[in-house]
Motif scaffolding. Structure first.
Motif, PDB file in Angstrom:
ATOM      1  N   PRO A  22     -16.788   9.279 -16.649  1.00  0.00           N
ATOM      2  CA  PRO A  22     -17.694   8.767 -15.605  1.00  0.00           C
ATOM      3  C   PRO A  22     -17.324   9.257 -14.203  1.00  0.00           C
ATOM      4  CG  PRO A  22     -17.108   7.026 -17.134  1.00  0.00           C
ATOM      5  CD  PRO A  22     -16.229   8.186 -17.469  1.00  0.00           C
ATOM      6  N   ARG A  23     -16.024   9.300 -13.915  1.00  0.00           N
ATOM      7  CA  ARG A  23     -15.618   9.781 -12.592  1.00  0.00           C
ATOM      8  C   ARG A  23     -16.007  11.243 -12.402  1.00  0.00           C
ATOM      9  NH1 ARG A  23     -11.510  12.739 -11.000  1.00  0.00           N
ATOM     10  NH2 ARG A  23     -10.569  12.621 -13.072  1.00  0.00           N
ATOM     11  N   LEU A  25     -18.453  12.866 -13.942  1.00  0.00           N
ATOM     12  CA  LEU A  25     -19.903  12.963 -13.797  1.00  0.00           C
ATOM     13  C   LEU A  25     -20.347  12.517 -12.410  1.00  0.00           C
ATOM     14  CD1 LEU A  25     -21.081  11.603 -17.275  1.00  0.00           C
ATOM     15  CD2 LEU A  25     -21.115  13.975 -16.478  1.00  0.00           C
ATOM     16  N   ARG A  26     -19.724  11.455 -11.882  1.00  0.00           N
ATOM     17  CA  ARG A  26     -20.116  10.982 -10.551  1.00  0.00           C
ATOM     18  C   ARG A  26     -19.793  12.018  -9.476  1.00  0.00           C
ATOM     19  NH1 ARG A  26     -16.985   7.131 -10.347  1.00  0.00           N
ATOM     20  NH2 ARG A  26     -15.461   7.870  -8.811  1.00  0.00           N
ATOM     21  N   GLU A  27     -18.628  12.630  -9.591  1.00  0.00           N
ATOM     22  CA  GLU A  27     -18.241  13.622  -8.582  1.00  0.00           C
ATOM     23  C   GLU A  27     -19.069  14.895  -8.699  1.00  0.00           C
ATOM     24  OE1 GLU A  27     -14.101  14.271  -9.034  1.00  0.00           O
ATOM     25  OE2 GLU A  27     -13.506  12.343  -8.146  1.00  0.00           O
ATOM     26  N   TRP A  30     -23.131  13.984  -8.366  1.00  0.00           N
ATOM     27  CA  TRP A  30     -23.695  13.113  -7.339  1.00  0.00           C
ATOM     28  C   TRP A  30     -23.006  13.288  -5.978  1.00  0.00           C
ATOM     29  CZ3 TRP A  30     -28.135  10.720  -7.144  1.00  0.00           C
ATOM     30  CH2 TRP A  30     -28.369   9.796  -6.129  1.00  0.00           C
ATOM     31  N   THR A  31     -21.690  13.081  -5.923  1.00  0.00           N
ATOM     32  CA  THR A  31     -21.021  13.031  -4.613  1.00  0.00           C
ATOM     33  C   THR A  31     -20.611  14.414  -4.097  1.00  0.00           C
ATOM     34  OG1 THR A  31     -18.859  12.675  -5.674  1.00  0.00           O
ATOM     35  CG2 THR A  31     -20.148  10.722  -5.070  1.00  0.00           C
ATOM     36  N   TYR A 102     -30.069  16.497  -5.926  1.00  0.00           N
ATOM     37  CA  TYR A 102     -30.925  15.304  -5.949  1.00  0.00           C
ATOM     38  C   TYR A 102     -32.299  15.633  -6.526  1.00  0.00           C
ATOM     39  CZ  TYR A 102     -27.238  13.660  -2.884  1.00  0.00           C
ATOM     40  OH  TYR A 102     -26.015  13.323  -2.361  1.00  0.00           O
ATOM     41  N   TRP A 105     -31.998  15.415 -10.263  1.00  0.00           N
ATOM     42  CA  TRP A 105     -32.018  14.024 -10.712  1.00  0.00           C
ATOM     43  C   TRP A 105     -33.447  13.468 -10.707  1.00  0.00           C
ATOM     44  CZ3 TRP A 105     -28.778  11.339 -13.408  1.00  0.00           C
ATOM     45  CH2 TRP A 105     -27.401  11.590 -13.336  1.00  0.00           C
ATOM     46  N   ARG A 153     -20.460  22.386 -13.184  1.00  0.00           N
ATOM     47  CA  ARG A 153     -21.416  21.358 -12.774  1.00  0.00           C
ATOM     48  C   ARG A 153     -22.800  21.662 -13.333  1.00  0.00           C
ATOM     49  NH1 ARG A 153     -20.946  20.600  -6.426  1.00  0.00           N
ATOM     50  NH2 ARG A 153     -22.283  18.803  -6.944  1.00  0.00           N
TER      51      ARG A 153
END
Length: 431
Positions: A22-23, A25-27, A30-31, A102, A105, A153
């Protein structure tokens, strides 16, 4: 026990990787920022971006119109929600040019919504959920994302797109899945995007490395020119210090009955001159030891403007027509000014030989009350010389010599296609 320990270790690593997923995927999705678009004119700047934007707009509009029948029963009127959905999907694709992460997404969420709507329209046996328009929209979003992020990514985004489509399809009644064709289409889009990004990064790094190499070459040339100036000024200063020493030694013999105080002062002057000369040779003499050519010319006098005719004669013998002109009253100049003026003329004529074959040159020397001006101009060459970029290394040396004396140097192309170098050297230290 060993097998059990190995299995436990493998299971532990798998659990650790799953907990960290999860970390990651979030980095990654998304971030973490995407690659910035270089400004127009900068290394790696996509000059095709405006044209690509127009083509993408036309393509997104076409796909949106093509996608409408997938959301409407055969023969029924087109509902407003279907038009809104395809418009949003087209806008999400266009937004990928500025915000690809974005936008991807948004495209993914809209794809899931499209699947839910299309499920009630399609008949069993149709390709589902990846219809032609859906594959085109998702491929475009992934392509734009792969252009601006690292391959890892982009690969995660590809896997998530396939997984989302597969899960969305399982929530409705069974259809004929087009997973193989879809995976090939999306993978192709990601691979092409990643390859284009790698090419852009490589070109940017190549341009930056070329600029660094040119800067390093210019810096090395500047240091070599400074060493050359130091060697030449060493000769000039050493000559004057030697004269001071000899004059201080001879002076007592030119005066009848010199006093002890005079003898002592002159002896001190001579001693200080000898010590300064020895120190000068010790510090700056090492520059000579690194230059075999300079070692061979150690005892040759440094050139002055008196040898300008000799220099111009050599240039004429090389096939260049040179015209000279002297204005003002010719007189001796300070040694540093004489030497720098000669070297500037020498380097300017060398540039004419190297970069302006067949051109005619003109050398002007102007003597003024507080300065001397040298001006070297040449006409346009008969044929193009060796191409150069940036400031030439000879100009770096001229600029260094002029700055050392507190003077001014200007250079540039003339209206007729030739070149001009003008140096103004003050006769006194401006400080």
């Amino acid at each position: 026990m060993s097998k059990l320990s190995a299995m436990t270790g493998v299971g532990g690593r798998i659990m650790t990787a799953l907990r960290g997923l999860p970390r990651i995927l979030r980095e990654d999705l998304w971030t973490a920022p995407v690659d910035p678009v270089p400004p127009m004119g900068a290394p790696g700047s996509p000059v095709w971006r405006p044209a690509f934007g127009v083509l993408l707009t036309l393509g997104a509009t076409t796909v949106a119109i093509w996608h409408v029948p997938d959301l409407v029963p055969h023969g029924a009127a087109v509902p407003e929600y279907a038009v809104l959905l395809v418009v949003l999907q087209a806008l999400a694709l266009l937004a990928g040019m500025s915000q690809p992460l974005y936008a991807w997404w948004a495209s993914l969420v809209l794809m899931v919504a499209s699947v839910r709507i299309a499920a009630s329209v399609m008949t069993p046996g149709e390709l589902f959920p990846w219809t032609g328009p859906e594959m085109a929209l998702q491929s475009g979003a992934l392509f734009l994302l792969a252009l601006r992020v690292r391959p890892r990514r982009a690969g995660l985004a590809l896997a998530l797109s396939l997984l989302a489509g597969l899960v969305a399809g399982f929530t409705v009644r069974p259809h004929h899945y087009s997973l193989g064709m879809t995976a090939l289409a999306l993978l192709t889009a990601v691979v092409i995007g990643a390859a284009l990004r790698a090419l852009r990064v490589a070109r940017t790094e190549l341009v930056e490395q070329s600029e660094l190499t040119e800067e390093e070459r210019a810096r090395r040339t500047l240091l070599e020119e400074r060493n050359r100036i130091a060697r030449e000024l060493h000769d000039v200063v050493a000559h004057h210090m030697s004269v001071i020493s000899i004059q201080a030694q001879v002076a007592p013999h030119l005066v009848e009955n010199p006093s002890d105080e005079l003898r002592e002062n002159l002896a001190g002057i001579r001693e200080n001159a000898v010590e300064a000369l020895a120190e000068l040779r010790r510090v700056l003499g090492v520059l000579r030891s690194e230059d075999a050519v300079a070692d061979g010319l150690r005892h040759a006098p440094q050139p002055t403007l008196d040898r300008l005719d000799e220099l111009i004669g050599k240039v004429r013998s090389a096939g260049v027509t040179v015209v000279t002109e002297t204005t003002g009253r010719r007189r001796p100049l300070p040694p540093g000014v004489e030497l720098s003026a000669f070297r500037i003329v020498q380097e300017a004529l060398s540039n004419v030989l190297r970069h302006a074959p067949g051109a005619r040159a003109r050398v002007e020397v102007g003597y003024h009350s507080a300065s001397v001006t040298v001006r070297v101009t040449n006409t346009a060459p008969d044929s193009p010389g060796r191409p150069t970029s940036g400031v030439g290394h000879g100009l770096l040396g001229m600029r260094e010599r002029t700055a050392m004396l507190g003077g001014d140097l200007t250079h540039g192309r003339t209206p007729g296609g030739g070149y001009e170098v003008v140096a103004t050297l003050p006769l006194e230290d401006p400080a």
